[in-house]
Structures are given as C-alpha cells and as structure tokens.
Scaffold this motif. Structure first.
Motif, PDB file in Angstrom:
ATOM      1  N   ILE A  27      -8.447  -4.573   2.609  1.00  0.00           N
ATOM      2  CA  ILE A  27      -9.368  -4.663   3.745  1.00  0.00           C
ATOM      3  C   ILE A  27      -9.943  -6.071   3.885  1.00  0.00           C
ATOM      4  CG2 ILE A  27     -11.601  -3.905   4.641  1.00  0.00           C
ATOM      5  CD1 ILE A  27     -11.054  -1.188   3.407  1.00  0.00           C
ATOM      6  N   VAL A  81       1.663   2.077  -3.462  1.00  0.00           N
ATOM      7  CA  VAL A  81       0.487   2.582  -4.177  1.00  0.00           C
ATOM      8  C   VAL A  81       0.203   4.028  -3.763  1.00  0.00           C
ATOM      9  CG1 VAL A  81      -1.955   2.212  -4.649  1.00  0.00           C
ATOM     10  CG2 VAL A  81      -0.457   0.262  -4.307  1.00  0.00           C
ATOM     11  N   ALA A  82       0.422   4.342  -2.476  1.00  0.00           N
ATOM     12  CA  ALA A  82       0.201   5.711  -2.002  1.00  0.00           C
ATOM     13  C   ALA A  82       1.145   6.677  -2.712  1.00  0.00           C
ATOM     14  CB  ALA A  82       0.397   5.776  -0.488  1.00  0.00           C
ATOM     15  N   PHE A 125      -7.446   2.829  -7.172  1.00  0.00           N
ATOM     16  CA  PHE A 125      -6.846   2.714  -5.831  1.00  0.00           C
ATOM     17  C   PHE A 125      -7.892   2.392  -4.770  1.00  0.00           C
ATOM     18  CE2 PHE A 125      -7.172   7.515  -5.304  1.00  0.00           C
ATOM     19  CZ  PHE A 125      -7.831   7.536  -4.085  1.00  0.00           C
ATOM     20  N   THR A 126      -9.158   2.798  -5.003  1.00  0.00           N
ATOM     21  CA  THR A 126     -10.203   2.472  -4.029  1.00  0.00           C
ATOM     22  C   THR A 126     -10.685   1.040  -4.183  1.00  0.00           C
ATOM     23  OG1 THR A 126     -10.949   4.773  -4.153  1.00  0.00           O
ATOM     24  CG2 THR A 126     -12.424   3.216  -3.105  1.00  0.00           C
ATOM     25  N   PHE A 127     -11.094   0.700  -5.408  1.00  0.00           N
ATOM     26  CA  PHE A 127     -11.762  -0.580  -5.676  1.00  0.00           C
ATOM     27  C   PHE A 127     -10.771  -1.743  -5.661  1.00  0.00           C
ATOM     28  CE2 PHE A 127     -14.329  -3.328  -8.690  1.00  0.00           C
ATOM     29  CZ  PHE A 127     -15.390  -3.500  -7.822  1.00  0.00           C
ATOM     30  N   THR A 166      -0.085   7.057  -6.290  1.00  0.00           N
ATOM     31  CA  THR A 166      -1.276   7.901  -6.338  1.00  0.00           C
ATOM     32  C   THR A 166      -0.891   9.373  -6.197  1.00  0.00           C
ATOM     33  OG1 THR A 166      -2.524   6.108  -5.328  1.00  0.00           O
ATOM     34  CG2 THR A 166      -3.546   8.267  -5.292  1.00  0.00           C
ATOM     35  N   ILE A 205      -9.060  10.371 -12.786  1.00  0.00           N
ATOM     36  CA  ILE A 205     -10.359   9.946 -12.257  1.00  0.00           C
ATOM     37  C   ILE A 205     -10.454   8.415 -12.259  1.00  0.00           C
ATOM     38  CG2 ILE A 205     -12.854   9.959 -12.692  1.00  0.00           C
ATOM     39  CD1 ILE A 205     -12.554  12.817 -13.675  1.00  0.00           C
ATOM     40  N   ILE A 215      -8.671   6.969  -9.363  1.00  0.00           N
ATOM     41  CA  ILE A 215      -9.410   7.017  -8.095  1.00  0.00           C
ATOM     42  C   ILE A 215     -10.157   5.700  -7.917  1.00  0.00           C
ATOM     43  CG2 ILE A 215     -11.242   8.174  -6.790  1.00  0.00           C
ATOM     44  CD1 ILE A 215     -10.618  10.719  -8.386  1.00  0.00           C
ATOM     45  N   LEU A 223       0.802  -1.228   0.000  1.00  0.00           N
ATOM     46  CA  LEU A 223       0.000   0.000   0.000  1.00  0.00           C
ATOM     47  C   LEU A 223       0.832   1.273   0.000  1.00  0.00           C
ATOM     48  CD1 LEU A 223      -3.303  -0.045   2.057  1.00  0.00           C
ATOM     49  CD2 LEU A 223      -2.925  -0.068  -0.399  1.00  0.00           C
ATOM     50  N   LEU A 262      -7.243  -0.510  -2.028  1.00  0.00           N
ATOM     51  CA  LEU A 262      -7.712  -0.338  -0.649  1.00  0.00           C
ATOM     52  C   LEU A 262      -8.715  -1.430  -0.271  1.00  0.00           C
ATOM     53  CD1 LEU A 262      -8.070   3.551  -0.396  1.00  0.00           C
ATOM     54  CD2 LEU A 262      -6.212   2.096   0.379  1.00  0.00           C
ATOM     55  N   LEU A 263      -9.715  -1.668  -1.149  1.00  0.00           N
ATOM     56  CA  LEU A 263     -10.715  -2.699  -0.852  1.00  0.00           C
ATOM     57  C   LEU A 263     -10.068  -4.078  -0.759  1.00  0.00           C
ATOM     58  CD1 LEU A 263     -13.763  -3.222  -0.476  1.00  0.00           C
ATOM     59  CD2 LEU A 263     -13.911  -3.659  -2.918  1.00  0.00           C
TER      60      LEU A 263
END
Lengths: 207, 109
Positions: free
Chosen positions: A206, A71-72, A197-199, A75, A191, A194, A68, A202-203
C-alpha cells in the motif's frame, strides 16, 4: 530422624496420584507459556521490521518486490493446513486412528507446500539482487519471514515423527498429548502469519 | 471433572472449527481483495481496515482454534495470553513510535 522418613512415605504416594490427575493440564499450560515466549520473539522481530522497513538503501521497495498473488496462495495453504489439523483433532477425539493420521498427513503436505512457495519467493528475490544483504529493509524482512518459515519446518519434522509414533503405538495417552501440543504450535504459527501478511506484505504494497 | 476440562481444551468442537474456518477465510480474503484491487481510494482507510481485520482474525483463531477462554486451565491461558498481548503491543508500537520521533526530531548530519 528415622520417624521423619517413615511419615514422608505416606504423602508421597498421595502426591503422585495428584500429579497424575493433572499431568495433561500441566503439560498444556507449560507448552502454552512456551508459545507466549515465542510470541515475544516474533514481537521483537516485528518491531525491528517496523523500524527498518523504509530503509531501502537506494534499492527496490516492497511495492516492486512483493508478488501479492503468490502471498495469497501461500496464506491460503497455511490457513487450510490449520483447518485440516482441526479436522484431525476431531478425528482423534473420536478415537479414529487411521483418520487422524490421514488428516495429519494432509496438514503436513500443505505445510510443505507453504515452505516450497516461500523458498521459491526467497530464491526469486535473491535472483533479482534483493537478498538479505541488500538493505536494512530486506535484512529485517528475511529475518522475520524466515524465522516463521523455520518454525514451520520444525513443526513438519515434529509432525513426521508423531505420524511414525502413532503408526507404531496408536493413539496412546502420550501420543494424544503430543498431538495436542503440536496442534497449539501449528495454530500459533498461523496467527503469527496473520501479522506477517498484514504488516509486511499488504501494508508494504500500500505505502 | 479435570479430565473433562483437559479434553475440551485440546480437541475443540466441530462447531467452533466450522465457525473459525469460515470466519478466517472471509477475514483473510477481504484484506487481500481490498489491497489487490485498490477499491478504497485512500491508503489510510485501507490500512485501517486491513489492521482491523487482522486484529479480529487473531481473536477468532485464539478463541476457535486455540480454545482460549476464561474456563480453560482455570483461566491461566487467558491471563497469560492477555499479558503477552500487552507486552507485544508495547514492544511493537513503542519501538516504532520512538524510532519515528528520533527520525523526525534529530538533526540531519
């Protein structure tokens, strides 16, 4: 017959002027429609990833594979490149050719750094035996993320060509229009990232 | 008049760039911080939060960086964007929903 030809000559001149008034707008809306079709390509790739992302085939999952902090950083690089492009657009609006080129060049360097980090990540994954052929999860991951990366790579080629054209001819009307289209393309890719990195990242970490 | 609309659409203003940059840095940093530190104890709450942040950030980018509003290009960019957004949501949510139910309801081999 011949009278029809002569009457057509009049309106044609008027039509050409009308077209000229709207040429910038027509290009922008046309390019926007292209971007929307590109969004549909990414939507289907996101859907494929959503469906396949838990099929590890006995291999490692996102929790073990994704780094991560890397990835940060990535991003941050892409977001910064979007901001520097915005600064370049302001310089272009002010008519300052040199400043525009400098900010576009910085944008390009940030984009290249983003691609470098991404290729490093891919190489690490393949080195760990987690290449695209390992599982359905990794196939869809590599397809989605690499499609985005390919877009960034082509954006870079476009940016370099534009820099050469601006260097040669300055901020002509044509070059301005090209920079405006590339600006839309670049922000659009940010866009899509976004969503990535979320789908994906990060997901994935988790669950 | 037309020329003015085109210029305003493509370049944006310093104000929208500053607001957009500040908001998107915040909207990116918080989800990463939430996931990397695991502050929220339940995964469900974290997932809901990061998705909400992503949604807001997409809107911020579209408004502040791409300058899509009801006025630009006579409203056509906004209209085509909304149309695409609907198709994108149907494609992603629909596929995941259908496949989840296929997986849950089909007989195991």
């Amino acid at each position: 017959m011949s009278t029809t030809v002569t009457t057509q000559a009049g309106p044609r001149v008027w039509h050409a002027r009308e077209e000229h008034d709207h040429s910038g707008g027509a290009t922008m809306i046309g390019f926007w429609i292209y971007l929307m079709s590109d969004a549909l390509i990414f939507a289907s790739l996101f859907a494929v990833y959503g469906v396949l992302s838990r099929n590890y085939a006995g291999g490692l999952g996102p929790k073990q594979l994704f780094d991560l902090s890397l990835v940060a950083v990535n991003t941050g690089l892409l977001l910064a490149s979007s901001i520097t492009f915005g600064v370049g657009m302001l310089a272009m609006a002010a008519g300052r050719t040199g400043r525009t080129m400098v900010w576009l060049a910085i944008t390009g360097l940030l984009g290249a750094a983003f691609l470098g980090v991404e290729l490093h990540e891919f190489a690490t994954l393949v080195g760990e035996g987690a290449g695209p052929g390992r599982s359905a999860f990794l196939s869809s991951f590599f397809t989605l993320v690499a499609t985005h990366g390919t877009h960034v790579a082509f954006g870079l080629v476009w940016l370099i060509v534009l820099l050469m054209q601006i260097g040669k001819r300055g901020l002509t009307e044509d070059n301005r229009r090209r920079v405006m289209c590339l600006s839309m393309f670049w922000h659009f890719l940010d866009i899509v990232w976004i969503g990535v990195f979320t789908f994906v990242y990060l997901l994935g970490v988790i669950r | 008049m037309t020329a003015h609309v085109v210029t305003a659409h493509g370049h944006g203003s310093k104000r929208s760039l500053v607001i957009g940059s500040a908001l998107s840095i915040l909207l990116t940093a918080i989800p990463f911080w939430l996931v990397m530190t695991g502050v929220l104890s339940s995964p469900g709450a974290t997932i809901t939060t990061i998705f909400a942040f992503a949604l807001v950030q997409i809107v911020v980018h579209v408004v502040c960086f791409l300058h899509v509003d009801a006025k630009s290009e006579g409203g056509w960019t906004l209209l085509s964007f909304l149309f695409t957004a609907i198709i994108v949501v149907i494609t992603i949510v629909g596929s995941v929903w259908v496949m989840y139910h296929m997986d849950a309801n089909m007989m195991p081999t």
